[in-house]
Design an enzyme around this catalytic site. Structure first.
Site, PDB file in Angstrom:
ATOM      1  CG  HIS A  38      -2.253  -0.700   0.940  1.00  0.00           C
ATOM      2  ND1 HIS A  38      -2.351  -2.064   0.888  1.00  0.00           N
ATOM      3  CD2 HIS A  38      -3.494  -0.214   0.671  1.00  0.00           C
ATOM      4  CE1 HIS A  38      -3.614  -2.400   0.622  1.00  0.00           C
ATOM      5  NE2 HIS A  38      -4.322  -1.295   0.476  1.00  0.00           N
ATOM      6  CE  LYS A 103      -7.301 -10.256  11.212  1.00  0.00           C
ATOM      7  NZ  LYS A 103      -6.798 -10.038  12.555  1.00  0.00           N
TER       8      LYS A 103
END
Lengths: 195, 279
Positions: A38, A103
């Site tokens: 990222h 999650k």
């Protein structure tokens, strides 16, 4: 309980058809990326450089798999905690990303971007990397090979079991699911939720 | 003085790293199966069923239960009458190196917390030593994932805050963690000691067998009360709602200063891995 079967690309039509709490079986292409990948993708966006894959209507799976043993497609491959990517996510959603698999909770900024541009946050079963590896039919590193487990991989998945945690209206299963359970306990009703 | 070759320790650590990551301990399985039977919220019961399926696949295919094969925490109880022939730290790290490479486990350790370059062999292990009487060496290998580690906390409470203050802190830590640590979780609580010791107590609490009742009735009741409170939160497996937010609460304590009440909460996910060997 209705199970929705969907395929990539995750178009805006599919995005708007999914609701918080839906069980989904996903087939098609997803790209893996976690912390280090990222950071690099956001650097590319800042420098007006192309991303390693087409982000339009794409799905990112937050996962760092274990190495494949000989004969395996991939090792264990369950979701990592999504919240660590929150700081990068709005920029990717505005660039076209329409789905994330992970999650854990997301920030208000991420949810705002999901509602503004239309995106879905899917949950995969945390800590079930062996089970989830079974629905991955191919895996290929497409960028940042030097990052090892954190490299970007193109995965082909077949009937990957997911749950819509946050939909494009901002409905959130972490809030709704818990409230529904607590409400049922208070009313003395059990075994009810979408049973 | 008993002499022990360092290579024996390396072999043991290598095997324990692989076993711990692929085979869930019996006490944890028993607890998950038990919670699965008792859970009456449909979606939560389904999630627990899938966790059982997951550890069964892992054992059958001999693959990691979870992709976060962790940083390796090693607890060594060294008998004072054992003489290790060679470098004990290096023997343990070599075991980790071999286990993680040969077991196809994930390399998850960076050499420096800010410059963040992967060591590519999952070393160094986080090693803790205790010296005990005797001529044996007991090693516990506990790979620790960071989804749950990141949600752990410690605090220096005032003695006047007492048992209620400790309860509040534990419950707030679990509430704040929510879905992030992969519930159902195991909650390790350390109380007492000093700033450094209390965190270690909390981690060691996670090594206690889940099916064993605390030998001190006062703390057995304290653990039960905390577990009931946590399981009334409704967070549930995956955080999607349900009864089973925690599998167990384990408390370890030690003496402390008249002015202090240190407390630490170390969370573990349902993949509560640890293996011990006596050499």
């Amino acid at each position: 309980m209705t199970v929705k079967t969907i395929s990539t690309p995750l178009t805006k039509d599919i995005v708007s058809s999914l609701d918080c709490g839906d069980t989904v079986l996903l087939s098609g292409t997803v790209y893996t990326a976690r912390d280090a990948a990222h950071t690099r993708m956001i650097e590319s966006i800042k420098q007006d450089k192309p991303l390693p894959f087409s982000i339009e209507n794409a799905i990112i799976y937050y996962v760092g798999p274990t190495p494949a043993k000989p004969g395996q497609v991939i090792g264990s491959a369950g979701p990592t905690t999504s919240g660590r990517m929150d700081i990068f996510t709005p920029d990717l959603i505005s660039a076209g990303l329409s789905g994330m698999i992970g999650k854990g909770v997301r920030s208000a900024e991420v949810i705002d971007a999901m509602c503004t541009y239309g995106a879905i946050y899917f949950g995969a079963l945390g800590g079930a990397g062996a089970l989830l590896s079974q629905c991955i039919v191919s895996s290929e590193v497409v960028a940042y090979d030097d990052l090892g487990t954190e490299a970007i991989r193109k995965l082909e998945v077949k009937n990957m079991p997911l749950t819509v945690i946050i939909d494009s209206k901002g409905n959130n299963l972490y809030i709704n699911g818990r409230n529904e359970y607590i409400g049922a306990v208070k009313e003395g009703v059990q075994c009810r939720r979408k049973g | 003085m008993r002499q022990l070759q360092a290579e024996i320790i390396t072999d043991a650590v290598r095997n324990m790293c692989i076993e711990a990551n692929c085979i869930l301990p019996d006490d944890v399985r028993k607890c998950i199966v038990d919670c699965h039977q008792k859970e009456n919220w449909t979606s939560a019961k389904e999630s627990l069923g899938k966790l059982i399926e997951n550890y069964e696949i892992a054992e059958r295919e001999h693959m990691p239960i979870c992709q976060d094969t962790g940083v390796v925490c090693v607890f060594v109880e060294v008998g004072q009458d054992v003489h290790v022939m060679g470098d004990l730290n290096e023997a343990i790290n070599e075991g980790v190196r071999q286990g993680y490479s040969e077991g196809y486990l994930r390399m998850s350790v960076v050499a420096d917390p800010l410059r963040r370059v992967n060591t590519n062999d999952n070393t160094p292990a986080m090693i803790h030593y205790d010296v005990i009487p005797g001529d044996k060496l007991e090693i516990t290998v506990a790979p620790k994932g960071f989804g749950s580690e990141n949600m752990s906390k410690s605090a220096m409470l005032k003695p006047s805050e007492g048992i209620e203050g400790v309860k509040r802190f534990v419950l707030q830590t679990v509430e704040d963690a929510g879905a992030n640590p992969c519930p159902p979780i195991v909650v390790g609580v350390g109380i007492g000691g000093t700033f450094d010791k209390v965190a270690l107590l909390a981690k060691k609490a996670l090594m206690q067998p889940l099916d064993e009742i605390n030998s001190d009735p006062f703390y057995a009741g304290f653990e039960d009360g905390l577990l009931d409170s946590i399981n009334s939160f409704g967070i549930g497996p995956q955080g999607f709602g349900g009864k089973t937010t925690a599998l167990a609460v384990k408390v370890l304590t030690m003496p402390t200063h008249i002015a202090g009440l240190p407390v630490a909460v170390n969370l573990n996910c349902h993949v509560a891995r640890h293996v011990s060997r006596i050499i």
